[in-house]
Write an enzyme that holds these catalytic residues in place. Sequence first.
Site, short mmCIF file in Angstrom:
data_model
loop_
_atom_site.label_atom_id
_atom_site.label_comp_id
_atom_site.label_asym_id
_atom_site.label_seq_id
_atom_site.Cartn_x
_atom_site.Cartn_y
_atom_site.Cartn_z
N SER A 137 4.14 2.11 8.51
CA SER A 137 3.87 1.24 7.53
C SER A 137 5.20 0.18 6.45
CB SER A 137 2.87 1.26 7.02
OG SER A 137 1.95 1.68 7.60
N HIS B 143 0.60 -1.33 0.47
CA HIS B 143 -0.06 0.13 -0.43
C HIS B 143 1.04 1.21 -0.05
CE1 HIS B 143 0.17 -0.28 4.35
NE2 HIS B 143 0.61 1.28 4.16
N ASP C 155 -11.92 -8.87 0.31
CA ASP C 155 -11.28 -8.39 1.41
C ASP C 155 -10.44 -9.14 2.65
OD1 ASP C 155 -14.50 -7.42 2.01
OD2 ASP C 155 -15.24 -9.12 3.15
#
Length: 400
Positions: free
Chosen positions: A333, A177, A257
């Site tokens: 992250s 991400h 999901d």
Amino acid sequence: MRLRAALPRFTSLLFLLLFPPVFSSKPQWVLQRVPVVLPQQTEARPAPHFLSPARLDVTSPCDPECHKKAPRPSYWDLRRLLAYETLHSNGQLTETAIGIYGYNPNPDTSPAYSSASSGKTERSHVRRKRQIFGHDGRFSIAGQNFLLKYPFSVAVKLSTGCSGTLVGDRHVLTAAHCVHDGKNYVKGAQKLRVGFLKPKQRDTQYSPFYVSSNLTNHVEGGAAPYAAPTNDKMKFQWIRAKRTHVPKGWIKGNANDIGMDYDYALLELKKPHKRRHMNLGVSPSAQRLPGKRVHFSGFDNDRPGQLVYRFCRAGEETSDLLYQHCDAQPGASGSGVYARMWDGRRRRWERKVIGVFSGHQWVERQGASQEFNVAVKITPLKYAQICYWIKGNFLNCREG
């Protein structure tokens, strides 16, 4: 006089920290044969748009129970999820199909889930600050003698705002991400740079003994984390990324999901970084980790210019994710989650990267919000894939 009297005790503590005594029951890395993940066919894809800024927070409607109940991917599912895209620095995008060989889908070979009680115990902490659970257990690493020393020296910063970990001579492991929002590559991904923290001037403002003593005491259970001096001036040296590999499992159209199971990416730099890197390892179950602890260092946004280290007990886990309440803020992250165990074959203690810190996860269930800090575990299949990306052959990737 007090400092001189404290030196022998400090030296003993530091020695125990760096060279723990060898016990017959010491936790050991267990080498295992891993599957082979090989590229099969590569095709060009339309160039990305690079419009959206990177989001450093992860959201998912799927909590630990949801992930545990998800059906186990079939062989063909895994081939689709482990296929990958490669973004080149010239803006070209390709997609590569993969083949999987020597894979045993028997559930008994996967790491066992920890009991639900461990997760309940972790959630009992009082959260007083966003992404900080109870007392803030983070502390900043200061001084070139420590910032440039392994294992802290393997932590790097991405120009999109995330962190990463050196896992090869020119390779950086991070979160998917940080470069891709699940639909397209983020702004800055094409000209992605990796920053190496370096001192701007000689460290003469504080005592290395104070830093070392505080670090040792904190790891051994001391109360106060070390805060870097405000006059400690640091800078980043940047290296451009040549290629970025992202598994198709991260693309929401493929994973839905459970996309966060594949929240990892590998960057290939344009030139070697000339620092010691950390080896990859297949993630053991949380029960086998020393003290059930995990460690990672990154560049949290609330402490700009500082490298922040933390460790905590692992909580619940699935076959792909590890949940914990390590204190962290956005910017951490992509940090490599590692453990330190005994390597019986090499007869030494060794740290290995066993996961990628994905970040803070919010889950809304029945009107209530649950919060976790989540790391993506390096499974045998992911180890085989990432190792191939690094080494370019499968012969050096058979044992993880």
